[in-house]
Design a protein around this motif. Structure first.
Motif, PDB file in Angstrom:
ATOM      1  N   GLN A 124      62.567  22.298  72.302  1.00 38.13           N
ATOM      2  CA  GLN A 124      63.150  23.576  72.720  1.00 38.13           C
ATOM      3  C   GLN A 124      63.338  24.499  71.524  1.00 38.13           C
ATOM      4  O   GLN A 124      63.071  25.703  71.601  1.00 38.13           O
ATOM      5  CB  GLN A 124      64.486  23.339  73.424  1.00 38.13           C
ATOM      6  N   SER A 125      63.804  23.949  70.415  1.00 37.30           N
ATOM      7  CA  SER A 125      64.022  24.767  69.220  1.00 37.30           C
ATOM      8  C   SER A 125      62.704  25.291  68.667  1.00 37.30           C
ATOM      9  O   SER A 125      62.586  26.463  68.296  1.00 37.30           O
ATOM     10  CB  SER A 125      64.763  23.944  68.160  1.00 37.30           C
ATOM     11  N   TRP A 126      61.692  24.430  68.630  1.00 35.14           N
ATOM     12  CA  TRP A 126      60.387  24.863  68.126  1.00 35.14           C
ATOM     13  C   TRP A 126      59.744  25.884  69.064  1.00 35.14           C
ATOM     14  O   TRP A 126      59.069  26.808  68.615  1.00 35.14           O
ATOM     15  CB  TRP A 126      59.469  23.647  67.949  1.00 35.14           C
ATOM     16  N   MET A 127      59.950  25.715  70.366  1.00 33.71           N
ATOM     17  CA  MET A 127      59.411  26.677  71.325  1.00 33.71           C
ATOM     18  C   MET A 127      59.976  28.077  71.076  1.00 33.71           C
ATOM     19  O   MET A 127      59.232  29.072  71.075  1.00 33.71           O
ATOM     20  CB  MET A 127      59.754  26.240  72.754  1.00 33.71           C
ATOM     21  N   TRP A 150      62.960  26.304  63.321  1.00 28.55           N
ATOM     22  CA  TRP A 150      62.092  25.187  62.940  1.00 28.55           C
ATOM     23  C   TRP A 150      62.912  24.034  62.361  1.00 28.55           C
ATOM     24  O   TRP A 150      62.738  22.867  62.759  1.00 28.55           O
ATOM     25  CB  TRP A 150      61.056  25.664  61.914  1.00 28.55           C
ATOM     26  N   ARG A 151      63.828  24.335  61.433  1.00 32.02           N
ATOM     27  CA  ARG A 151      64.646  23.281  60.834  1.00 32.02           C
ATOM     28  C   ARG A 151      65.576  22.628  61.845  1.00 32.02           C
ATOM     29  O   ARG A 151      65.814  21.416  61.793  1.00 32.02           O
ATOM     30  CB  ARG A 151      65.464  23.852  59.668  1.00 32.02           C
ATOM     31  N   GLY A 152      66.097  23.410  62.782  1.00 33.91           N
ATOM     32  CA  GLY A 152      66.924  22.829  63.834  1.00 33.91           C
ATOM     33  C   GLY A 152      66.135  21.819  64.652  1.00 33.91           C
ATOM     34  O   GLY A 152      66.649  20.744  64.995  1.00 33.91           O
ATOM     35  N   GLY A 153      64.886  22.140  64.954  1.00 32.29           N
ATOM     36  CA  GLY A 153      64.035  21.200  65.673  1.00 32.29           C
ATOM     37  C   GLY A 153      63.776  19.937  64.875  1.00 32.29           C
ATOM     38  O   GLY A 153      63.744  18.831  65.434  1.00 32.29           O
ATOM     39  N   ARG A 156      74.180  23.369  62.894  1.00 31.87           N
ATOM     40  CA  ARG A 156      74.276  24.385  61.835  1.00 31.87           C
ATOM     41  C   ARG A 156      73.037  25.286  61.822  1.00 31.87           C
ATOM     42  O   ARG A 156      73.148  26.513  61.759  1.00 31.87           O
ATOM     43  CB  ARG A 156      74.452  23.693  60.484  1.00 31.87           C
ATOM     44  N   HIS A 157      71.859  24.683  61.898  1.00 28.31           N
ATOM     45  CA  HIS A 157      70.636  25.482  61.889  1.00 28.31           C
ATOM     46  C   HIS A 157      70.497  26.322  63.162  1.00 28.31           C
ATOM     47  O   HIS A 157      70.030  27.468  63.113  1.00 28.31           O
ATOM     48  CB  HIS A 157      69.414  24.588  61.713  1.00 28.31           C
ATOM     49  N   LEU A 158      70.909  25.772  64.289  1.00 25.42           N
ATOM     50  CA  LEU A 158      70.823  26.529  65.540  1.00 25.42           C
ATOM     51  C   LEU A 158      71.748  27.742  65.513  1.00 25.42           C
ATOM     52  O   LEU A 158      71.380  28.830  65.973  1.00 25.42           O
ATOM     53  CB  LEU A 158      71.153  25.629  66.728  1.00 25.42           C
TER      54      LEU A 158
END
Length: 441
Positions: free
Chosen positions: A303-306, A420-423, A233-235
């Protein structure tokens, strides 16, 4: 009977042997998809003068007229792709949208151009979801972000070369010749795709998940499962917001350069477009490589945070690009923005394909693209056109487009928050899985 049915081991070996060629052809198909879609950006000012259109009408052409059909038809096409031969779907779709692109050049009024653009959207609906599914089946998780990043080069290269080719041809022969010239080659590519792209076995590169194979889930269950998955959902929210800003600025960037900074169509094509193509490629490929490295070292959540960190790095340069009155500074800021900003697609789609059930990969890709394109592609360019017309009394006609672009770009931190939340969600899942393995041991 097919080779896959009679000799599955030979079919699997052939699919893996030709996966580089398959990835190259799928990337080239995406290149033509984005070039045919985005060539309108460099031609907007010429079309506006020729057909006497408003910015709102231009925004609809670049946005909702295309996006509603492109995104809406993606769901039934993806449903079909999760059952049928994905290669054939891609080939037929490519031939259709290429033909409709060429027909855009024959339009004599706004209605005809609008209908042709709708036809382009109908054709392109059958490209990305089955392509994502094929790539996920051909590349294991540790190589998937890089493969998706290479595929996503179709965005920056298609946009860059569409601007270069379309701008040069339009400056020499007019906007109609430019559109026809980029549409026709796609019909020939469709034949090549049909002959040489492989159709891999579903789950070929996910042996550990083979138990997921079974009956086809419903479309509703795909929507439900994606929404319930906090990481997914966050992604999806992150990539949708990023795409809204990206489509808005890409569609109107050439017009901004011409109106506010005095660039000609030829200068945009020969100066700005090569920067987009070269640095966008570096950003896309480099981002995919770094994402695979980060996932291997720290876990998939990295990967998400990157992506979020790279979006933070790009934002100041984006704002400088739209706020400066000095062409040289604008070009430098644009170059630095491109270096950081175009690394998000490959890792994002790779993470989503890793989360998706094997039998729903094309559907998850289509749902993501539905949201991205209705909100991002549909709303982004249209919103800029409406804002630009609305801001004329406050800023003047020459500057209204600039401030419309700045307004939409200011939403970037919202997208960064969701990355950030997805990570965070992916990290929690990783820790929970590790605890389960430890407890079982």
């Amino acid at each position: 009977m097919t080779l896959a049915a009679t000799h599955p081991e030979i079919a699997d070996a052939l699919a893996l042997k030709r996966r580089t060629l398959t990835l190259a052809l799928l990337t080239l198909t995406y290149f033509f998809s984005y070039m045919d879609r985005q060539i309108l950006a460099i031609l907007l000012e010429l079309i506006k003068a020729d057909l006497k259109l408003s910015d709102t009408q231009l925004g609809l052409l670049a946005g909702f007229a295309f996006a509603i059909f492109y995104a809406g038809l993606g769901i039934p096409v993806a449903r079909f792709a999760d059952r049928a031969n994905r290669r054939n779907i891609i080939a037929v779709s490519l031939a259709l949208w290429s033909l409709m692109t060429a027909l855009c050049g024959l339009a004599q009024n706004y209605t005809q151009l609008l209908l042709a653009r709708i036809g382009v959207g109908v054709g392109e609906a059958g490209s990305s979801p089955p392509s994502h599914s094929i790539i996920a089946d051909l590349y294991p998780v540790e190589k998937r972000a890089s493969a998706m990043a290479i595929y996503s080069l179709g965005v920056v290269l298609g946009g860059g070369f569409g601007t270069m080719i379309g701008g040069w041809l339009a400056s020499q022969y007019g906007w109609r010749v430019a559109i026809i010239a980029v549409g026709i080659p796609g019909i020939l590519l469709a034949v090549v795709v049909r002959l040489f792209v492989v159709e891999p076995r579903r789950g070929l590169s996910d042996a550990a998940r083979a138990a997921e194979q079974g009956d086809m889930p419903t479309i509703w269950s795909a929507f439900r499962d994606m929404w319930r998955d906090a990481a997914a959902r966050h992604l999806v929210l992150a990539v949708t917001l990023t795409s809204l800003i990206g489509y808005a600025t890409t569609s109107w960037g050439p017009s901004y350069l011409q109106r506010s900074l005095g660039f000609s169509v030829g200068q945009v094509a020969l100066v700005i477009a090569p920067i987009a193509a070269i640095l966008g490629t570096v950003s896309g490929v480099g981002g995919g490589r770094v994402a695979d490295w980060a996932a291997k070292r720290w876990g998939i959540h990295a990967q998400s945070w990157m992506v979020g960190l790279l979006k933070c790095a790009a934002l100041p340069f984006t704002l400088i690009f739209f706020l400066t009155d000095v062409p040289a500074i604008a070009i430098g800021a644009y170059a630095l923005n491109m270096l950081f900003a175009n690394s998000y697609l490959g890792p994002t789609f790779a993470m989503l394909q890793g989360l998706a059930p094997l039998r729903m990969r094309a559907m998850w890709a289509a749902i993501t693209l539905l949201v991205i394109n209705l909100i991002g592609l549909g709303l982004g360019p249209t919103l800029i056109g409406v804002l630009s017309d609305a801001l004329v009394p406050l800023t003047g006609k020459a500057e209204s487009l600039r401030w419309a672009l700045v307004t939409v770009t200011a939403a970037t931190p919202w997208a960064i928050f969701h990355y950030w939340r997805g990570g965070v969600m992916l990290r929690r899942r990783q820790v929970a899985h590790a605890n389960e393995v430890t407890a079982a041991g």
